[in-house]
Design a protein around this motif. Sequence first.
Motif, PDB file in Angstrom:
ATOM      1  N   GLN A  46     -30.699 -17.637  16.489  1.00  0.00           N
ATOM      2  CA  GLN A  46     -30.822 -16.069  16.765  1.00  0.00           C
ATOM      3  C   GLN A  46     -32.184 -15.817  16.334  1.00  0.00           C
ATOM      4  O   GLN A  46     -32.711 -16.163  15.350  1.00  0.00           O
ATOM      5  CB  GLN A  46     -29.737 -15.458  15.835  1.00  0.00           C
ATOM      6  CG  GLN A  46     -29.620 -14.068  15.892  1.00  0.00           C
ATOM      7  CD  GLN A  46     -28.336 -13.297  15.197  1.00  0.00           C
ATOM      8  OE1 GLN A  46     -27.453 -14.018  15.428  1.00  0.00           O
ATOM      9  NE2 GLN A  46     -28.765 -12.472  14.512  1.00  0.00           N
ATOM     10  N   ILE A  47     -32.540 -14.761  17.285  1.00  0.00           N
ATOM     11  CA  ILE A  47     -33.976 -14.148  17.023  1.00  0.00           C
ATOM     12  C   ILE A  47     -33.933 -13.023  16.186  1.00  0.00           C
ATOM     13  O   ILE A  47     -33.733 -11.817  16.578  1.00  0.00           O
ATOM     14  CB  ILE A  47     -34.596 -14.158  18.471  1.00  0.00           C
ATOM     15  CG1 ILE A  47     -34.750 -15.502  19.310  1.00  0.00           C
ATOM     16  CG2 ILE A  47     -35.908 -13.418  18.398  1.00  0.00           C
ATOM     17  CD1 ILE A  47     -35.124 -15.064  20.617  1.00  0.00           C
ATOM     18  N   ASN A  48     -34.393 -13.080  15.018  1.00  0.00           N
ATOM     19  CA  ASN A  48     -34.552 -11.796  14.125  1.00  0.00           C
ATOM     20  C   ASN A  48     -35.941 -11.387  14.061  1.00  0.00           C
ATOM     21  O   ASN A  48     -36.172 -10.308  13.146  1.00  0.00           O
ATOM     22  CB  ASN A  48     -33.868 -12.211  12.757  1.00  0.00           C
ATOM     23  CG  ASN A  48     -32.574 -12.479  12.754  1.00  0.00           C
ATOM     24  OD1 ASN A  48     -31.585 -11.817  13.474  1.00  0.00           O
ATOM     25  ND2 ASN A  48     -31.759 -13.590  12.204  1.00  0.00           N
ATOM     26  N   LYS A  49     -36.814 -12.219  14.137  1.00  0.00           N
ATOM     27  CA  LYS A  49     -38.224 -11.746  14.113  1.00  0.00           C
ATOM     28  C   LYS A  49     -38.959 -12.590  15.281  1.00  0.00           C
ATOM     29  O   LYS A  49     -38.617 -13.838  15.532  1.00  0.00           O
ATOM     30  CB  LYS A  49     -38.717 -12.407  12.724  1.00  0.00           C
ATOM     31  CG  LYS A  49     -38.623 -13.586  12.377  1.00  0.00           C
ATOM     32  CD  LYS A  49     -38.925 -13.884  10.701  1.00  0.00           C
ATOM     33  CE  LYS A  49     -38.451 -15.183  10.325  1.00  0.00           C
ATOM     34  NZ  LYS A  49     -37.139 -15.554  10.334  1.00  0.00           N
ATOM     35  N   ILE A  50     -40.209 -12.097  15.454  1.00  0.00           N
ATOM     36  CA  ILE A  50     -41.089 -12.686  16.470  1.00  0.00           C
ATOM     37  C   ILE A  50     -41.366 -14.281  16.324  1.00  0.00           C
ATOM     38  O   ILE A  50     -41.398 -14.926  17.123  1.00  0.00           O
ATOM     39  CB  ILE A  50     -42.292 -11.791  16.906  1.00  0.00           C
ATOM     40  CG1 ILE A  50     -43.006 -12.274  18.202  1.00  0.00           C
ATOM     41  CG2 ILE A  50     -43.234 -11.827  15.814  1.00  0.00           C
ATOM     42  CD1 ILE A  50     -41.877 -12.091  19.366  1.00  0.00           C
ATOM     43  N   ILE A  51     -41.610 -14.554  14.962  1.00  0.00           N
ATOM     44  CA  ILE A  51     -42.002 -15.950  14.978  1.00  0.00           C
ATOM     45  C   ILE A  51     -40.717 -16.921  15.161  1.00  0.00           C
ATOM     46  O   ILE A  51     -40.892 -18.151  15.108  1.00  0.00           O
ATOM     47  CB  ILE A  51     -42.660 -16.343  13.582  1.00  0.00           C
ATOM     48  CG1 ILE A  51     -41.680 -15.955  12.322  1.00  0.00           C
ATOM     49  CG2 ILE A  51     -44.031 -15.406  13.385  1.00  0.00           C
ATOM     50  CD1 ILE A  51     -42.185 -16.027  10.850  1.00  0.00           C
ATOM     51  N   ASP A  52     -39.520 -16.498  15.214  1.00  0.00           N
ATOM     52  CA  ASP A  52     -38.505 -17.181  15.713  1.00  0.00           C
ATOM     53  C   ASP A  52     -38.715 -17.705  17.235  1.00  0.00           C
ATOM     54  O   ASP A  52     -38.242 -18.896  17.267  1.00  0.00           O
ATOM     55  CB  ASP A  52     -37.051 -16.364  15.665  1.00  0.00           C
ATOM     56  CG  ASP A  52     -36.764 -16.086  14.471  1.00  0.00           C
ATOM     57  OD1 ASP A  52     -37.133 -17.064  13.198  1.00  0.00           O
ATOM     58  OD2 ASP A  52     -35.922 -15.392  14.004  1.00  0.00           O
ATOM     59  N   ILE A  53     -39.600 -17.059  17.894  1.00  0.00           N
ATOM     60  CA  ILE A  53     -39.737 -17.545  19.281  1.00  0.00           C
ATOM     61  C   ILE A  53     -41.202 -18.351  19.248  1.00  0.00           C
ATOM     62  O   ILE A  53     -41.090 -19.703  19.478  1.00  0.00           O
ATOM     63  CB  ILE A  53     -40.000 -16.313  20.080  1.00  0.00           C
ATOM     64  CG1 ILE A  53     -39.056 -15.623  20.324  1.00  0.00           C
ATOM     65  CG2 ILE A  53     -40.430 -16.944  21.746  1.00  0.00           C
ATOM     66  CD1 ILE A  53     -38.981 -14.216  21.201  1.00  0.00           C
ATOM     67  N   ARG A  67     -38.848  -3.190  21.082  1.00  0.00           N
ATOM     68  CA  ARG A  67     -38.677  -2.203  19.652  1.00  0.00           C
ATOM     69  C   ARG A  67     -37.931  -2.702  18.521  1.00  0.00           C
ATOM     70  O   ARG A  67     -38.392  -2.662  17.588  1.00  0.00           O
ATOM     71  CB  ARG A  67     -37.955  -0.934  20.476  1.00  0.00           C
ATOM     72  CG  ARG A  67     -38.566  -0.095  21.298  1.00  0.00           C
ATOM     73  CD  ARG A  67     -37.642   0.932  21.846  1.00  0.00           C
ATOM     74  NE  ARG A  67     -38.602   1.786  22.738  1.00  0.00           N
ATOM     75  CZ  ARG A  67     -39.247   2.980  22.361  1.00  0.00           C
ATOM     76  NH1 ARG A  67     -39.135   3.418  21.304  1.00  0.00           N
ATOM     77  NH2 ARG A  67     -39.853   3.639  23.239  1.00  0.00           N
ATOM     78  N   TYR A  68     -36.961  -3.916  18.728  1.00  0.00           N
ATOM     79  CA  TYR A  68     -36.068  -4.289  17.891  1.00  0.00           C
ATOM     80  C   TYR A  68     -37.095  -5.245  16.982  1.00  0.00           C
ATOM     81  O   TYR A  68     -37.121  -5.260  15.741  1.00  0.00           O
ATOM     82  CB  TYR A  68     -35.166  -5.173  18.341  1.00  0.00           C
ATOM     83  CG  TYR A  68     -34.449  -5.928  17.308  1.00  0.00           C
ATOM     84  CD1 TYR A  68     -33.541  -5.695  16.548  1.00  0.00           C
ATOM     85  CD2 TYR A  68     -34.683  -7.247  17.409  1.00  0.00           C
ATOM     86  CE1 TYR A  68     -32.850  -6.490  15.467  1.00  0.00           C
ATOM     87  CE2 TYR A  68     -34.041  -8.126  16.339  1.00  0.00           C
ATOM     88  CZ  TYR A  68     -33.160  -7.725  15.552  1.00  0.00           C
ATOM     89  OH  TYR A  68     -32.382  -8.415  14.839  1.00  0.00           O
ATOM     90  N   LEU A  69     -38.034  -5.909  17.554  1.00  0.00           N
ATOM     91  CA  LEU A  69     -38.936  -7.016  17.008  1.00  0.00           C
ATOM     92  C   LEU A  69     -40.069  -6.333  16.203  1.00  0.00           C
ATOM     93  O   LEU A  69     -40.358  -6.627  15.162  1.00  0.00           O
ATOM     94  CB  LEU A  69     -39.639  -8.026  18.076  1.00  0.00           C
ATOM     95  CG  LEU A  69     -38.769  -8.858  18.849  1.00  0.00           C
ATOM     96  CD1 LEU A  69     -39.143  -9.594  19.883  1.00  0.00           C
ATOM     97  CD2 LEU A  69     -37.990  -9.888  17.614  1.00  0.00           C
ATOM     98  N   THR A  70     -40.402  -5.014  16.784  1.00  0.00           N
ATOM     99  CA  THR A  70     -41.312  -4.135  16.058  1.00  0.00           C
ATOM    100  C   THR A  70     -40.982  -3.852  14.634  1.00  0.00           C
ATOM    101  O   THR A  70     -41.457  -3.902  13.699  1.00  0.00           O
ATOM    102  CB  THR A  70     -41.901  -3.033  16.714  1.00  0.00           C
ATOM    103  OG1 THR A  70     -42.310  -3.448  18.334  1.00  0.00           O
ATOM    104  CG2 THR A  70     -42.695  -1.995  15.988  1.00  0.00           C
ATOM    105  N   TYR A  71     -39.655  -3.583  14.794  1.00  0.00           N
ATOM    106  CA  TYR A  71     -38.871  -2.733  13.567  1.00  0.00           C
ATOM    107  C   TYR A  71     -38.684  -3.987  12.619  1.00  0.00           C
ATOM    108  O   TYR A  71     -38.927  -3.842  11.334  1.00  0.00           O
ATOM    109  CB  TYR A  71     -37.741  -2.318  13.991  1.00  0.00           C
ATOM    110  CG  TYR A  71     -37.305  -1.644  12.627  1.00  0.00           C
ATOM    111  CD1 TYR A  71     -37.687  -0.282  12.289  1.00  0.00           C
ATOM    112  CD2 TYR A  71     -36.012  -2.064  11.870  1.00  0.00           C
ATOM    113  CE1 TYR A  71     -36.940   0.319  10.989  1.00  0.00           C
ATOM    114  CE2 TYR A  71     -35.562  -1.534  11.018  1.00  0.00           C
ATOM    115  CZ  TYR A  71     -35.894  -0.310  10.712  1.00  0.00           C
ATOM    116  OH  TYR A  71     -35.069   0.202   9.494  1.00  0.00           O
ATOM    117  N   GLN A  72     -38.359  -5.013  13.091  1.00  0.00           N
ATOM    118  CA  GLN A  72     -38.058  -6.324  12.072  1.00  0.00           C
ATOM    119  C   GLN A  72     -39.318  -6.839  11.716  1.00  0.00           C
ATOM    120  O   GLN A  72     -39.387  -6.928  10.446  1.00  0.00           O
ATOM    121  CB  GLN A  72     -37.297  -7.387  12.859  1.00  0.00           C
ATOM    122  CG  GLN A  72     -36.201  -7.005  13.502  1.00  0.00           C
ATOM    123  CD  GLN A  72     -35.072  -6.983  12.243  1.00  0.00           C
ATOM    124  OE1 GLN A  72     -34.835  -5.900  11.871  1.00  0.00           O
ATOM    125  NE2 GLN A  72     -34.716  -8.002  11.718  1.00  0.00           N
TER     126      GLN A  72
END
Length: 561
Positions: A80-87, A107-112
Amino acid sequence: MIIEASILANLLKEPVTKSATWLFGKTSVAIKNRKIENSLQGLSEKITDVAKVKTIYKNDSSIDLHEFYIPTRVKNVNIQINKIIDIDEKNIVLEGTVGQGKSIFMRYLTYQEARLGKRIPIFLELRKLETNQSLENAVSSTIAEWIPIFSKKNFHVLAESGNLVLFLDGFDEVSRDKIKGFLNEIERWHRYYPKMQMIISSRPGDDIQNINAFKVSQLDPYKYPEQKALIDKLVQEADVRNILKESIEESNSEIKGLLTTPLMVTLYVMIYRASSELPKTQSEFYKNIFSILSTRHDKTKPGYKREFNSSLDEVKLQEIFEHFCFTSFRKDELIFSYPRVIEIISAYIKNKNIKSEAGDILQDFSKVVCLLPVDGLNYTFVHKSIQEYFCASFIIKKSESFKKRFYSDYLNNFMVFSNMKTVIDFLKDGDRYSYNNFYYIPLLEEYIRVFDINEYSNKVVENILIKVYGNNKVSIKLLAEGNIRVLIMNIPKEINNIVFYTFEILDNKKSYSQMTGLHNASVEGLKTDGYVYLKDYLNEHQLNLMNNKAENECSKLLDLY
């Protein structure tokens, strides 16, 4: 859920302070801290605003995206992708189609990223850049606006520090005359600022995907887990949630094939909300969608009547939309520049003497009804079947002579109209009389004539040829020798059943059924390629089985006729 701006400010204190220390020189600690605190407050408020959006479901005001956000899946990422470095930790292009939620994901990744408190995230909508503004100027201006202790000239220091991550949303919305310059800037940033991560969203097939410095990550289409999770967020009533989720789980491939993006699932919910009916086919899905989207707020506002930008009523606006779909479908157009949309609309309203502006009508299609949204610099349908359904709706409302000509063109020019299969299916659902009278009965007559089908005999089996390959593959052709105007897509199912039964006889149905086809040339061409008549290949017992099957299916065909 959005956390309080003060908490977010505290989380961002470390990267901002680390990045700003060099700015203050001999300034007193108290002044330095006060300036940092003020900047943190502004930064946290800006990032909080990023996490608030308007949606088609509730577009009266901006809402917290966490109220409806479902974790986005990315191909080849199994967590599950909760932050950009998960990708990935590298520069990334997030690639997705219209309605797939690229911007919400950004937007979600910016906020996270802000919540992690390790780097300063900057979110920029590329469509909002000024006409002659460079990308660096836009990013620098945003940093200065979001974090007042920094000026535009401080971008280079921040970019070198590794404390900055850029989320650049909508590369597909960049005008063509700017693309080369932007690509040059982005490639230069990659060389000069290797510690600064860039995340860019775009649609498939854009220029940004060709830059070697970026990893392209494709958003996965929705599957049942995402569909039911979104319904849980959109719908408060437990009984309604259960009805919707069960209906999707039990739906046919036709409906499942529609509900692959957040937008289409949302439309499914809106349809049920408005009509209390669950669509079982694409025709049912789209039957009232124009009206539902046009009036979705009216029921909550007694005495209120929605006024379109064009000042047209709903019926007239739908009429223009149907013509737009018919015209563009026949031209095989799915993506439109602004001038092209205006050209099609203008021609119709001029011909019909409709007193409205083409630009206002486009605004209604795009912003009010939301069936032709902006996708980058262009406009496109939220799903191809939208165009196909309203194209069929346009035809259904035309005269008998128009429909007769249309079906005649389709039967006589199948290769030209080969993409019309879904439109024909919509026509079958919406106007069975014309479908039967002008299309299906003439089609049956043709097969009856060519294969000499009557209540006593037929010549279907004796026109089946097969080719058996050394690796146990089988290809089957039904010979027509130039006598049939249409190809495999329009073979009546009774005739198709006979052809496919051959696979059962040969015990190859599962593996090789896709290798069947209708051959409209001469038998000599097939024989040269190694085909033989089925009747010469099978023994007497198996041939009797084929004959029995043919008789049964042809009887059904005659009953239909």
